[in-house]
Design an enzyme around this catalytic site. Structure first.
Site, short mmCIF file in Angstrom:
data_model
loop_
_atom_site.label_atom_id
_atom_site.label_comp_id
_atom_site.label_asym_id
_atom_site.label_seq_id
_atom_site.Cartn_x
_atom_site.Cartn_y
_atom_site.Cartn_z
N VAL A 56 -1.14 3.44 -1.49
CA VAL A 56 -2.23 2.49 -1.15
C VAL A 56 -3.00 1.80 -1.57
O VAL A 56 -3.48 0.97 -1.18
CB VAL A 56 -3.02 3.57 0.53
CG1 VAL A 56 -3.45 2.44 1.56
CG2 VAL A 56 -1.63 4.24 1.29
N ALA A 59 -1.08 -0.86 -2.92
CA ALA A 59 -0.67 -1.49 -2.09
C ALA A 59 -1.76 -2.95 -2.03
O ALA A 59 -2.01 -3.70 -1.44
CB ALA A 59 -0.38 -1.42 -1.41
N GLU A 60 -2.94 -2.06 -1.87
CA GLU A 60 -4.00 -3.00 -1.12
C GLU A 60 -5.05 -4.02 -1.44
O GLU A 60 -5.02 -5.20 -1.78
CB GLU A 60 -5.21 -2.13 -0.40
CG GLU A 60 -5.91 -3.07 0.12
CD GLU A 60 -7.30 -2.11 1.62
OE1 GLU A 60 -8.02 -3.09 1.80
OE2 GLU A 60 -7.11 -0.68 0.96
N THR A 61 -4.54 -3.55 -3.54
CA THR A 61 -5.05 -4.75 -4.18
C THR A 61 -4.05 -5.44 -4.91
O THR A 61 -4.56 -6.11 -4.57
CB THR A 61 -5.10 -3.57 -5.89
OG1 THR A 61 -5.77 -2.67 -5.51
CG2 THR A 61 -5.78 -4.65 -6.53
#
Length: 141
Positions: A56, A59-61
């Site tokens: 996650v 993914a957020e990066t």
């Protein structure tokens, strides 16, 4: 920062402590695709599997970088929602995340991020939505 290359260069040199600690490296940054890698080693849970939270973070990066590129110089992106489905485990090697746009609007953008292992098998699918906020041109005292 006005060009994709300028934003990408800034992001590569200012990844932040968490991304640096996790070993995340930006590989490709374009308006339509952002790619990064992350080692499994050092980002595992007690059973030796890639930690779901690590997927996650990757993914957020990626979604945040993609949203920042879309936002342009007059706006900035802030995450408002992220979710993830974990499909399989990874125990070694490097995972690669690829962010592609689902929606790019004036005030909101959403991206799908697919995280795959060294064999190209999908480890995780994530979706992030970012609000695109206007930069305040006047400094606060």
């Amino acid at each position: 920062m006005t060009t994709i290359d300028e934003i990408a260069d800034f992001m590569r040199t200012h990844m932040g402590a968490l991304n640096e600690r996790m070993g995340i490296e930006l590989v490709e940054v374009t308006a339509d695709r952002v790619v990064a890698t992350m080692p499994v080693e050092g980002n595992t849970q007690p059973y030796g599997l890639l930690h779901g939270g690590a997927s996650v973070v990757l993914a957020e990066t990626l979604g945040s970088v993609a949203a920042a590129i879309h936002a342009g110089p007059d706006r900035f992106a802030v995450g408002t929602d992220i979710n993830a489905t974990h499909h399989r485990s990874a125990t070694s090697g490097v995972v690669t995340g690829v962010a592609t746009p689902l929606h790019r609007g004036r005030t909101m953008a959403s991206f799908e991020i697919v995280v795959s292992d060294d064999a190209g098998r999908r480890v995780c699918t994530s979706r992030i939505t970012c609000a695109l906020l206007e930069r305040d041109p006047s400094p606060k005292a």
